[in-house]
Design a protein around this motif. Structure first.
Motif: not given
Length: 263
Positions: A72-100
């Motif tokens: 995103l720092a690079f995108a900003s440097s070339i004036f490209l507005d990039v909106k990043p998505l969280l690619w959800a993975d059930p294993l990550v949430f199972k490990a205790g990382i909440k979406i919050e």
């Protein structure tokens, strides 16, 4: 949706960075290709494989978050507005990382669900999907869902959540089969689609049904670079001309609609 428009004329609603099969698509190359072809901004998901090991999934999640900061720092440097998505993975949430936790650590724009990679709708996983939609509802976060023509990725899989959360903005990728898209668009005002790998006849039928204003330009770039070229051509052909061909074809066939947002 209005927050995206904000004066932007050319916006790509479906792009990626990261590893696809044996090719790594570096964000420098992808973002430069978009910018040099007149794209002002893009919604982008970091390509995430299906993991069997919870620990590896969590390590990848943290690594991708750090990669996003640099991208995103690079995108900003070339004036490209990039909106990043969280690619959800059930294993990550199972490990205790909440979406919050994920959203408090990094300013993701939305959430990406890929039902061909991950089970989101079975009895043992549907509670997690409800948590994701509840979070999207509470925080006004859009959800982006891969759809196709198989039972594994039918857009109908998520209809219970479309019905339960009618104010959550949901983008259905690809819209390859017009019939279910038209049916769902008719039932639910909160659904939108994109043109990534969307057949021309399907797109036309969706528009003819009165939903042209719900279909947005999505390239699925640089997956298109990978799919449309063999290995030897892939090594030779740079990303910028590859995207230009794709964008030109869409602009010719879709005219004033999806790629040109009025703001």
């Amino acid at each position: 949706m209005a927050a995206l428009q904000g004066g932007l004329k050319h916006y790509d609603f479906h792009t990626h960075i990261g590893q696809y099969w044996n090719v790594f698509y570096d964000w420098h190359d992808v973002f430069r290709a978009l910018k040099k072809n007149g794209v002002d901004g893009a919604i982008c998901a970091y390509l995430t494989p299906k993991f069997d090991d919870e620990r590896v999934a969590v390590e990848f999640f943290h690594a991708v978050t750090e990669e996003w900061r640099k991208a995103l720092a690079f995108a900003s440097s070339i004036f490209l507005d990039v909106k990043p998505l969280l690619w959800a993975d059930p294993l990550v949430f199972k490990a205790g990382i909440k979406i919050e936790d994920a959203f408090s650590d990094f300013d993701f724009y939305g959430i990406a669900l890929h039902p061909r990679l991950h089970d989101w709708v079975s009895d043992r996983k549907s509670d997690l999907t409800t948590i994701i939609f509840q979070f999207a509802h509470n925080n006004k976060v859009p959800v982006f869902i891969h759809t196709g023509v198989s039972e594994e990725d039918s857009p109908y899989l998520f209809e219970p959540w479309f019905k339960q959360f009618p104010d959550v903005e949901v983008h259905l990728a690809h819209c390859k089969d017009s019939a279910p898209i038209i049916d769902l668009f008719t039932k639910y005002k909160n659904l939108f689609g994109d043109t990534a790998f969307c057949p021309t006849d399907s797109y036309g039928e969706i528009c003819d049904a009165g939903f042209k204003n719900r279909m947005f330009f999505g390239s699925d770039f640089p997956i298109t670079h990978f799919v449309n070229l063999n290995e030897r051509e892939r090594e030779k052909k740079e990303l910028q001309p590859s995207f230009k061909e794709l964008k030109d074809n869409y602009e010719m066939s879709l005219a004033e609609n999806a790629i040109l947002l009025s703001g």
